[in-house]
Design a protein around this motif. Structure first.
Motif, PDB file in Angstrom:
ATOM      1  N   UNK A  16       6.992  -4.537  -2.156  1.00  0.00           N
ATOM      2  CA  UNK A  16       7.770  -3.412  -2.652  1.00  0.00           C
ATOM      3  C   UNK A  16       7.810  -3.458  -4.178  1.00  0.00           C
ATOM      4  N   UNK A  17       7.912  -2.277  -4.799  1.00  0.00           N
ATOM      5  CA  UNK A  17       8.082  -2.225  -6.253  1.00  0.00           C
ATOM      6  C   UNK A  17       9.491  -2.703  -6.601  1.00  0.00           C
ATOM      7  N   UNK A  18       9.699  -3.075  -7.864  1.00  0.00           N
ATOM      8  CA  UNK A  18      11.000  -3.583  -8.307  1.00  0.00           C
ATOM      9  C   UNK A  18      12.121  -2.565  -8.122  1.00  0.00           C
ATOM     10  N   UNK A  19      11.810  -1.269  -8.246  1.00  0.00           N
ATOM     11  CA  UNK A  19      12.830  -0.231  -8.076  1.00  0.00           C
ATOM     12  C   UNK A  19      12.943   0.235  -6.621  1.00  0.00           C
ATOM     13  N   UNK A  20      12.182  -0.360  -5.739  1.00  0.00           N
ATOM     14  CA  UNK A  20      12.211  -0.079  -4.285  1.00  0.00           C
ATOM     15  C   UNK A  20      11.867   1.368  -3.937  1.00  0.00           C
ATOM     16  N   UNK A  21      11.053   2.015  -4.771  1.00  0.00           N
ATOM     17  CA  UNK A  21      10.626   3.383  -4.492  1.00  0.00           C
ATOM     18  C   UNK A  21       9.234   3.439  -3.882  1.00  0.00           C
ATOM     19  N   UNK A  22       8.485   2.341  -3.970  1.00  0.00           N
ATOM     20  CA  UNK A  22       7.108   2.290  -3.504  1.00  0.00           C
ATOM     21  C   UNK A  22       6.882   1.033  -2.688  1.00  0.00           C
ATOM     22  N   UNK A  23       5.978   1.123  -1.735  1.00  0.00           N
ATOM     23  CA  UNK A  23       5.525  -0.060  -0.990  1.00  0.00           C
ATOM     24  C   UNK A  23       4.006  -0.004  -0.933  1.00  0.00           C
ATOM     25  N   UNK A  24       3.401  -1.164  -1.005  1.00  0.00           N
ATOM     26  CA  UNK A  24       1.947  -1.245  -0.973  1.00  0.00           C
ATOM     27  C   UNK A  24       1.574  -2.332   0.036  1.00  0.00           C
ATOM     28  N   UNK A  25       0.476  -2.108   0.767  1.00  0.00           N
ATOM     29  CA  UNK A  25       0.016  -3.094   1.749  1.00  0.00           C
ATOM     30  C   UNK A  25      -1.493  -3.031   1.884  1.00  0.00           C
ATOM     31  N   UNK A  26      -2.068  -4.152   2.303  1.00  0.00           N
ATOM     32  CA  UNK A  26      -3.517  -4.202   2.490  1.00  0.00           C
ATOM     33  C   UNK A  26      -3.883  -3.589   3.838  1.00  0.00           C
ATOM     34  N   UNK A  27      -5.012  -2.918   3.850  1.00  0.00           N
ATOM     35  CA  UNK A  27      -5.567  -2.345   5.079  1.00  0.00           C
ATOM     36  C   UNK A  27      -6.886  -3.063   5.313  1.00  0.00           C
ATOM     37  N   UNK A  28      -6.931  -3.840   6.362  1.00  0.00           N
ATOM     38  CA  UNK A  28      -8.150  -4.575   6.717  1.00  0.00           C
ATOM     39  C   UNK A  28      -9.096  -3.656   7.478  1.00  0.00           C
ATOM     40  N   UNK A  29     -10.367  -4.027   7.583  1.00  0.00           N
ATOM     41  CA  UNK A  29     -11.297  -3.219   8.383  1.00  0.00           C
ATOM     42  C   UNK A  29     -10.808  -3.120   9.834  1.00  0.00           C
ATOM     43  N   UNK A  30     -11.002  -1.962  10.439  1.00  0.00           N
ATOM     44  CA  UNK A  30     -10.602  -1.764  11.827  1.00  0.00           C
ATOM     45  C   UNK A  30     -11.612  -2.426  12.751  1.00  0.00           C
ATOM     46  N   UNK A  31     -11.189  -2.742  13.950  1.00  0.00           N
ATOM     47  CA  UNK A  31     -12.013  -3.525  14.879  1.00  0.00           C
ATOM     48  C   UNK A  31     -13.368  -2.884  15.125  1.00  0.00           C
ATOM     49  N   UNK A  32     -13.414  -1.591  15.453  1.00  0.00           N
ATOM     50  CA  UNK A  32     -14.691  -0.914  15.734  1.00  0.00           C
ATOM     51  C   UNK A  32     -15.583  -0.897  14.501  1.00  0.00           C
ATOM     52  N   UNK A  33     -14.991  -0.575  13.357  1.00  0.00           N
ATOM     53  CA  UNK A  33     -15.747  -0.517  12.100  1.00  0.00           C
ATOM     54  C   UNK A  33     -16.297  -1.891  11.741  1.00  0.00           C
ATOM     55  N   UNK A  34     -15.479  -2.921  11.923  1.00  0.00           N
ATOM     56  CA  UNK A  34     -15.892  -4.285  11.592  1.00  0.00           C
ATOM     57  C   UNK A  34     -17.067  -4.740  12.459  1.00  0.00           C
ATOM     58  N   UNK A  35     -17.006  -4.466  13.762  1.00  0.00           N
ATOM     59  CA  UNK A  35     -18.105  -4.840  14.663  1.00  0.00           C
ATOM     60  C   UNK A  35     -19.394  -4.117  14.287  1.00  0.00           C
ATOM     61  N   UNK A  77      -1.579   2.743  10.317  1.00  0.00           N
ATOM     62  CA  UNK A  77      -2.608   1.845  10.840  1.00  0.00           C
ATOM     63  C   UNK A  77      -3.060   0.910   9.720  1.00  0.00           C
ATOM     64  N   UNK A  78      -3.270  -0.380  10.070  1.00  0.00           N
ATOM     65  CA  UNK A  78      -3.596  -1.369   9.029  1.00  0.00           C
ATOM     66  C   UNK A  78      -4.803  -2.236   9.360  1.00  0.00           C
ATOM     67  N   UNK A  79      -5.570  -1.890  10.368  1.00  0.00           N
ATOM     68  CA  UNK A  79      -6.771  -2.655  10.683  1.00  0.00           C
ATOM     69  C   UNK A  79      -6.479  -3.966  11.391  1.00  0.00           C
ATOM     70  N   UNK A  80      -7.502  -4.818  11.470  1.00  0.00           N
ATOM     71  CA  UNK A  80      -7.383  -6.099  12.192  1.00  0.00           C
ATOM     72  C   UNK A  80      -6.594  -7.107  11.367  1.00  0.00           C
ATOM     73  N   UNK A  81      -5.754  -7.866  12.040  1.00  0.00           N
ATOM     74  CA  UNK A  81      -4.998  -8.927  11.361  1.00  0.00           C
ATOM     75  C   UNK A  81      -3.852  -8.374  10.551  1.00  0.00           C
ATOM     76  N   UNK A  82      -3.322  -9.221   9.717  1.00  0.00           N
ATOM     77  CA  UNK A  82      -2.201  -8.800   8.875  1.00  0.00           C
ATOM     78  C   UNK A  82      -2.547  -9.048   7.420  1.00  0.00           C
ATOM     79  N   UNK A  83      -1.842  -8.386   6.555  1.00  0.00           N
ATOM     80  CA  UNK A  83      -2.066  -8.548   5.126  1.00  0.00           C
ATOM     81  C   UNK A  83      -0.753  -8.545   4.376  1.00  0.00           C
ATOM     82  N   UNK A  84      -0.857  -8.605   3.093  1.00  0.00           N
ATOM     83  CA  UNK A  84       0.301  -8.665   2.217  1.00  0.00           C
ATOM     84  C   UNK A  84       1.003  -7.306   2.163  1.00  0.00           C
ATOM     85  N   UNK A  85       2.343  -7.341   2.147  1.00  0.00           N
ATOM     86  CA  UNK A  85       3.171  -6.149   1.973  1.00  0.00           C
ATOM     87  C   UNK A  85       4.095  -6.431   0.795  1.00  0.00           C
TER      88      UNK A  85
END
Length: 191
Positions: free
Chosen positions: A96-115, A86-94
């Motif tokens: 990968x690390x240079x060695x392709x062993x890790x991935x990182x992404x932004x998690x935006x506030x969820x709709x209910x939490x944001x309201x 789950x990544x919350x409302x909207x989209x964010x940056x995704x």
């Protein structure tokens, strides 16, 4: 010339009628066609922020409805592994690390939490999710503004945090925010 006018008139009529018929694509429970409603369009999902690492073994993207919470999907290009988060409302940056062993992404506030926070007139903050692609384990970091993997050494992740709320009041007021260096192999962090 007259034949040309008739041809264009027929084409114009067909062109104008086509949207009416194309909108009647969904069926209701009785089997009759019905026009597409606003709720249907809001439920459509889009692929955003697609990313592929250097070795091409993985593929990640953000699957987002027009309204509501999105999810990040990470899957192998050759193989059966697939991770969904789950990544919350909207989209964010995704990324990968240079060695392709890790991935990182932004998690935006969820709709209910944001309201809820907007009603309370409180700020919303993004989070950062770090996923080990070998195990699928996810670790979440709170209040991260931006991030970047090290290009020279794939074992490091830099995270720029939001300014602390506690430092904005009083006599000892200061500006600035933390830059955290996270070592991926050990989990050690340096500020």
């Amino acid at each position: 010339m007259k034949r040309m006018r008739i041809y264009f008139s027929v084409m114009l009529i067909l062109f104008l009628l086509t949207p009416c018929y194309s909108m009647e694509t969904k069926e209701d429970t009785s089997g009759a066609l019905r026009p597409i409603q606003l709720e249907d369009m809001l439920a459509w999902k889009n692929i955003r922020s697609a990313s592929v690492p250097n070795n091409g073994i993985w593929f990640a993207y953000n699957l987002s409805p027009n309204k509501g919470d999105s999810e990040v999907i990470i899957r192998q290009t050759k193989g059966d592994k697939e991770y969904k988060f789950k990544a919350g409302m909207g989209s964010g940056k995704i990324s990968f690390s240079e060695d392709s062993k890790w991935v990182v992404f932004t998690v935006n506030p969820f709709e209910k939490e944001s309201k809820k926070l907007k009603k309370q007139k409180k700020k919303t903050f993004r989070k950062l999710a770090l996923v080990n692609l070998a195990t699928g384990k996810k670790r979440v970091f709170e209040k991260v503004q931006s991030f970047s993997f090290s290009n020279e050494n794939p074992n490091w992740l830099a995270m720029h945090k939001y300014q602390s709320e506690g430092n904005s009041k009083g006599k000892d007021k200061w500006k600035g925010s933390d830059l955290i260096l996270h070592e991926l192999s050990t989990g050690n962090e340096f500020n």
